[in-house]
Design a protein around this motif. Structure first.
Motif, short mmCIF file in Angstrom:
data_model
loop_
_atom_site.label_atom_id
_atom_site.label_comp_id
_atom_site.label_asym_id
_atom_site.label_seq_id
_atom_site.Cartn_x
_atom_site.Cartn_y
_atom_site.Cartn_z
N ARG A 47 3.52 -5.26 0.89
CA ARG A 47 1.44 -6.25 1.34
C ARG A 47 1.72 -5.60 2.64
O ARG A 47 0.35 -5.72 3.31
CB ARG A 47 2.58 -7.65 1.89
CG ARG A 47 3.25 -8.49 0.03
CD ARG A 47 3.09 -10.00 0.61
NE ARG A 47 3.76 -10.92 -0.95
CZ ARG A 47 3.00 -11.26 -1.61
NH1 ARG A 47 2.20 -11.15 -1.02
NH2 ARG A 47 3.60 -11.78 -2.79
N ARG A 48 2.61 -5.59 3.84
CA ARG A 48 2.13 -4.47 5.01
C ARG A 48 1.75 -3.70 5.06
O ARG A 48 0.37 -3.33 5.50
CB ARG A 48 3.05 -4.50 5.36
CG ARG A 48 2.89 -3.80 7.03
CD ARG A 48 2.62 -4.75 8.23
NE ARG A 48 2.35 -3.83 9.69
CZ ARG A 48 3.65 -3.55 10.25
NH1 ARG A 48 4.33 -3.66 10.03
NH2 ARG A 48 3.04 -2.81 11.58
N ILE A 49 1.61 -3.04 3.81
CA ILE A 49 0.87 -1.58 2.96
C ILE A 49 -0.74 -2.17 3.01
O ILE A 49 -1.59 -1.16 3.51
CB ILE A 49 1.70 -0.44 2.52
CG1 ILE A 49 2.54 0.05 3.09
CG2 ILE A 49 0.80 0.33 2.34
CD1 ILE A 49 3.92 1.05 2.29
N ALA A 50 -0.63 -2.61 2.17
CA ALA A 50 -2.06 -2.79 1.65
C ALA A 50 -2.85 -3.34 2.66
O ALA A 50 -3.72 -3.43 3.35
CB ALA A 50 -1.63 -3.99 0.59
N ALA A 51 -2.00 -4.25 3.73
CA ALA A 51 -2.45 -5.82 5.07
C ALA A 51 -3.57 -4.14 5.86
O ALA A 51 -4.19 -3.78 6.19
CB ALA A 51 -2.43 -6.83 5.28
N ASP A 52 -2.62 -3.67 6.07
CA ASP A 52 -2.88 -2.13 7.16
C ASP A 52 -3.82 -1.09 6.43
O ASP A 52 -3.74 -0.34 6.75
CB ASP A 52 -1.74 -2.10 8.12
CG ASP A 52 -1.11 -3.33 8.89
OD1 ASP A 52 -1.41 -4.12 8.56
OD2 ASP A 52 -0.04 -2.88 9.42
N LEU A 63 1.30 4.29 9.94
CA LEU A 63 2.81 4.38 8.35
C LEU A 63 4.11 4.75 9.33
O LEU A 63 4.70 3.54 8.63
CB LEU A 63 2.58 5.76 7.14
CG LEU A 63 1.60 5.24 6.45
CD1 LEU A 63 1.63 6.55 5.99
CD2 LEU A 63 1.88 4.14 5.80
N ARG A 64 4.32 5.29 10.24
CA ARG A 64 5.55 5.22 10.88
C ARG A 64 5.73 3.79 11.16
O ARG A 64 6.93 3.30 11.53
CB ARG A 64 5.87 6.19 12.24
CG ARG A 64 5.93 7.73 12.08
CD ARG A 64 5.55 8.59 13.32
NE ARG A 64 5.46 9.49 13.21
CZ ARG A 64 5.71 11.21 12.94
NH1 ARG A 64 7.11 10.62 12.88
NH2 ARG A 64 5.06 12.17 12.99
N VAL A 65 5.08 2.62 11.76
CA VAL A 65 5.16 1.83 12.72
C VAL A 65 5.48 0.85 11.88
O VAL A 65 6.26 0.12 11.80
CB VAL A 65 3.97 1.24 12.88
CG1 VAL A 65 4.03 -0.48 13.86
CG2 VAL A 65 3.23 1.84 14.26
N VAL A 66 4.94 0.85 10.41
CA VAL A 66 5.57 0.18 8.93
C VAL A 66 6.75 0.81 8.68
O VAL A 66 7.61 -0.47 8.39
CB VAL A 66 4.67 0.58 7.91
CG1 VAL A 66 5.07 -0.29 6.07
CG2 VAL A 66 3.64 -0.05 7.95
N VAL A 67 7.37 1.57 8.62
CA VAL A 67 8.69 1.96 8.50
C VAL A 67 9.67 1.96 9.43
O VAL A 67 10.55 0.82 9.33
CB VAL A 67 8.55 3.73 8.65
CG1 VAL A 67 10.19 3.99 8.10
CG2 VAL A 67 8.11 4.42 7.19
#
Length: 222
Positions: A47-52, A63-67
């Motif tokens: 969901r975070r990837i989709a939102a960002d 993507l480093r932040v997400v991970v």
């Protein structure tokens, strides 16, 4: 890179994850049911990837932040890093070990960030975990369903955190190959031959590489 190694690198992230005992932080939700943990973390991450997506399209480094924010808290980096060091750990100092854990984590975060560039909304089926009384290490079987392609079976290894009911991921096995074992094979001999500090420095350099897709376009040249 072989198809097997590609799966070992990016499928664990597509499912959710190999890395931080920081899961004990107060602002990180705890799970005593490992299956629910994997389902919740995977759902939140995607969901975070989709939102960002707008941010990611402009800067893959996001993507480093997400991970770091969504995955690392639920992966046992320290345990995995110590397993990579192996018996050589007796010949290392506490500071060298701490430096290696951080470098190993940063290196894997960069690898996983690149893996997320391959996420195409594949469906992941997570089987319920069977946990016996006093059991400290379990396996959770998952299946990646990608329309038009054979299903891929992935097995995750989790361990119960000491003095806690919380579980963290420390390894995964795809096509009979352990990601943790492959990293031990890749780095273990280097650690014995060159020493932990030199391998730590090497991982730190690799971690600085820009986030980039792990799989090249098949039509691309070179």
């Amino acid at each position: 890179m072989s198809k097997t190694l590609l799966k070992l690198v990016w499928l664990p992230v597509v499912l959710m994850l190999n890395l931080g005992s920081v899961a004990q932080a107060a602002d990180v939700q705890q799970y005593n049911d490992p299956s629910k943990m994997m389902e919740a973390v995977a759902d939140k991450t995607f969901r975070r990837i989709a939102a960002d997506q707008a941010i990611i399209q402009k800067d893959l480094e996001h993507l480093r932040v997400v991970v770091n924010e969504e995955l690392v808290p639920y992966i046992d980096t320290r345990y995995a890093a110590f397993r990579v060091i192996g018996n050589y750990i007796k010949q290392t100092s506490e500071q060298d070990r701490e430096d290696f854990v951080k470098a190993f984590t940063d290196y894997m975060v960069g690898t996983y960030a690149g893996a997320f560039t391959q996420y195409k909304n594949q469906k992941v089926i997570i089987e319920p975990a069977k946990v016996g009384d006093g059991q400290k290490i379990i396996s959770i079987k998952t299946r990646v369903v990608d329309p038009g392609k054979p299903d891929i079976n992935i097995e995750f290894k989790l361990r119960r955190v000491k003095d806690s009911e919380n579980w963290l991921v420390f390894d995964m096995v795809a096509e009979g190959i352990s990601l943790l074992d492959s990293k031990r094979a890749e780095l273990g001999s280097m650690i014995r031959q060159q020493g932990l500090p030199k391998v730590t420095a090497l991982l730190l350099e690799k971690a600085k590489a820009p986030v980039a897709p792990l799989i090249k376009d098949s039509n691309a040249k070179g």
